[in-house]
Design a protein around this motif. Structure first.
Motif, short mmCIF file in Angstrom:
data_model
loop_
_atom_site.label_atom_id
_atom_site.label_comp_id
_atom_site.label_asym_id
_atom_site.label_seq_id
_atom_site.Cartn_x
_atom_site.Cartn_y
_atom_site.Cartn_z
N ARG A 189 52.54 -10.19 3.39
CA ARG A 189 52.44 -11.49 2.75
C ARG A 189 51.88 -11.27 1.35
O ARG A 189 50.70 -10.94 1.19
N PRO A 190 52.70 -11.39 0.32
CA PRO A 190 52.25 -11.07 -1.03
C PRO A 190 51.03 -11.89 -1.44
O PRO A 190 50.93 -13.08 -1.14
N THR A 191 50.11 -11.24 -2.12
CA THR A 191 48.91 -11.94 -2.57
C THR A 191 49.19 -12.83 -3.78
O THR A 191 48.45 -13.78 -4.03
N GLU A 192 50.26 -12.53 -4.53
CA GLU A 192 50.52 -13.31 -5.73
C GLU A 192 51.44 -14.49 -5.48
O GLU A 192 51.66 -15.31 -6.37
N SER A 193 51.98 -14.61 -4.27
CA SER A 193 52.90 -15.70 -3.98
C SER A 193 52.84 -16.04 -2.50
O SER A 193 52.60 -15.17 -1.65
N ASP A 194 53.09 -17.30 -2.17
CA ASP A 194 53.12 -17.76 -0.80
C ASP A 194 54.53 -18.18 -0.39
O ASP A 194 54.71 -18.97 0.53
N ARG A 195 55.53 -17.60 -1.05
CA ARG A 195 56.91 -18.04 -0.81
C ARG A 195 57.55 -17.35 0.38
O ARG A 195 58.49 -17.88 0.95
N TYR A 196 57.10 -16.19 0.78
CA TYR A 196 57.73 -15.50 1.89
C TYR A 196 56.73 -14.60 2.59
O TYR A 196 55.66 -14.25 2.06
N GLY A 197 57.07 -14.22 3.83
CA GLY A 197 56.22 -13.35 4.62
C GLY A 197 56.99 -12.78 5.79
O GLY A 197 57.97 -13.38 6.26
N LEU A 198 56.56 -11.60 6.27
CA LEU A 198 57.21 -10.93 7.38
C LEU A 198 56.15 -10.44 8.37
O LEU A 198 55.06 -10.02 7.95
N LEU A 199 56.50 -10.45 9.65
CA LEU A 199 55.62 -9.95 10.69
C LEU A 199 56.44 -9.13 11.68
O LEU A 199 57.44 -9.61 12.21
N PHE A 200 56.01 -7.88 11.91
CA PHE A 200 56.61 -7.04 12.93
C PHE A 200 55.56 -6.77 14.00
O PHE A 200 54.42 -6.40 13.68
N SER A 201 55.92 -6.96 15.26
CA SER A 201 54.94 -6.81 16.32
C SER A 201 55.58 -6.16 17.55
O SER A 201 56.79 -6.28 17.78
N TYR A 202 54.73 -5.48 18.31
CA TYR A 202 55.16 -4.84 19.57
C TYR A 202 54.07 -5.08 20.60
O TYR A 202 52.88 -4.93 20.31
N ARG A 203 54.47 -5.44 21.82
CA ARG A 203 53.52 -5.67 22.89
C ARG A 203 54.01 -5.00 24.18
O ARG A 203 55.18 -5.11 24.54
N HIS A 204 53.07 -4.33 24.83
CA HIS A 204 53.35 -3.70 26.12
C HIS A 204 52.40 -4.27 27.16
O HIS A 204 51.19 -4.40 26.91
N ARG A 205 52.94 -4.62 28.32
CA ARG A 205 52.14 -5.15 29.41
C ARG A 205 52.65 -4.58 30.73
O ARG A 205 53.86 -4.64 30.99
N SER A 206 51.75 -4.03 31.54
CA SER A 206 52.14 -3.49 32.83
C SER A 206 51.09 -3.87 33.86
O SER A 206 49.89 -3.91 33.58
N LEU A 207 51.56 -4.16 35.07
CA LEU A 207 50.71 -4.60 36.16
C LEU A 207 51.10 -3.89 37.45
O LEU A 207 52.28 -3.76 37.75
N THR A 208 50.09 -3.42 38.18
CA THR A 208 50.29 -2.83 39.50
C THR A 208 49.33 -3.48 40.47
O THR A 208 48.12 -3.54 40.19
N GLN A 209 49.84 -3.97 41.60
CA GLN A 209 49.03 -4.62 42.60
C GLN A 209 49.37 -4.06 43.98
O GLN A 209 50.54 -3.93 44.33
#
Length: 359
Positions: A173-193
């Protein structure tokens, strides 16, 4: 001293399998919960708290008197240690008294990096442990990143549960402008019961990779988009452990009519290639800005379809009116010392309808 009153209303109990959160164990068999209490500062780094808690569950109402002590000990300017203890006394009902112990630390070596670690032990309705580690930092102008890993192990109703949840993300997210922004994310979730009566255990896993973006095309037109991939797998004593890939796209356009009103249109599309299942929906709405950061919207989902395996079309896709509340939260979370005035406007900035400025 601070007085507080909280009321929780839920359609289902919160179970430890699905809710081991950053704030600790949120296990509760109650659908409704009322708590009233007080927090008092005993010193500069110590807080004493107490509350009276009513929980309305399937077996009736349980009431607890809970008292706890929280301490924060600064080692130096960069490192601090936190620990606390909480005891819940059963006053009435079929529940049991419980104990909760927490230990944590935070490390802030520079203004551009923050990290924390937390451990919690609780013996309510069994024994559970939780360990969480998180960090957030600013890589450079406009680039921020965060990562969090959480592991919990619990024994409730004579069944062992293990949960791993991890997230990593980077945003631009540029500090000099609020016109655009990008977010890349990754999430891992595992459950054993553990299974019941020696049956095979239940296993679940989900990996989600997504990217989100927004763009201020003109003074009054904002565009949003999202693309996500999810690889999920599950299995138990009745189902063979298999995995499936699903992807989703979303697009939204929002046009500002004035200081308080706007019009928006949104479309979503999801598909699961293995089964041939896909769904899409399109809606339009009108929004009202109560404040520059809070929006109330109402709209109509006028185009919706769901196709199952073999190109079968189902007519039970939901359509109709809807209501939504959205908020811009960046003014509430000052993670890296952002000025209260927000982004500094450059010399060639043009005024906005809400009284701010944008390049």
């Amino acid at each position: 001293a601070k007085l507080f009153l909280t009321q929780r209303i839920a359609s289902d109990p919160i179970t430890p399998i699905s809710d081991n959160t950053l704030t600790g164990f949120a296990a509760s068999t109650a659908r409704r919960e009322t708590a009233i209490g007080i927090q008092s500062k005993l010193g500069r780094y110590t807080t004493l708290g107490g509350r009276y808690q009513l929980e309305n569950g399937i077996n009736g109402t349980d009431s607890f008197a809970v008292i706890g002590l929280q301490n924060r000990l600064p080692i130096n300017k960069e490192l601090s240690v936190e620990f606390g203890y909480e005891r819940g006394f059963l006053i009435a009902g079929n529940g049991q008294s419980f104990n909760s112990f927490t230990l944590g630390a935070s490390w802030l070596p520079t203004e551009n990096f923050r990290s924390s670690v937390r451990y919690e032990l609780r013996d309510r309705q069994g024994l559970g442990q939780l360990f969480a580690l998180g960090a957030a930092g600013r890589l450079g102008d406009g680039f921020t990143t965060m990562a969090r890993v959480q592991f919990s192990r619990s024994l409730f109703a004579n069944r062992q549960n293990e949960l791993m949840d991890g997230t990593a993300a980077i945003a631009y997210r540029p500090t000099e402008s609020d016109r655009y922004g990008l977010l890349f994310s990754y999430r891992h979730r595992s459950l054993t019961q553990d299974g019941i009566d020696g049956l095979l255990p239940t296993r679940q896993r989900a990996d989600v990779l997504s990217t989100d973006g927004f763009y201020q095309a003109t003074k009054n037109l904002e565009l949003y988009g999202r693309f996500a991939l999810k690889l999920s797998a599950d299995g138990d004593a009745r189902l063979v452990y298999v995995s499936t890939l699903t992807y989703m796209t979303q697009a939204r356009a929002q046009y500002r009519l004035g200081k308080y009103f706007d019009l928006a249109a949104e479309t979503r599309y999801m598909m699961q290639p293995a089964s041939g299942t896909r769904s899409n929906s399109t809606g339009a709405e009108i929004g009202y800005w109560v404040t520059p950061d809070l929006r109330l919207g109402g709209g109509y989902n006028f185009s919706s379809s769901f196709n199952g395996p073999g190109n079968q079309t189902f007519n039970n896709a939901r359509r109709g009116f809807y209501f939504t509340i959205s908020s811009k939260l960046f003014n509430l979370f000052d993670l890296f010392g952002t000025s209260n005035n927000g982004l500094e406007a450059p010399a060639n900035a043009e005024p906005l309808t809400d009284g701010g400025e944008r390049q």
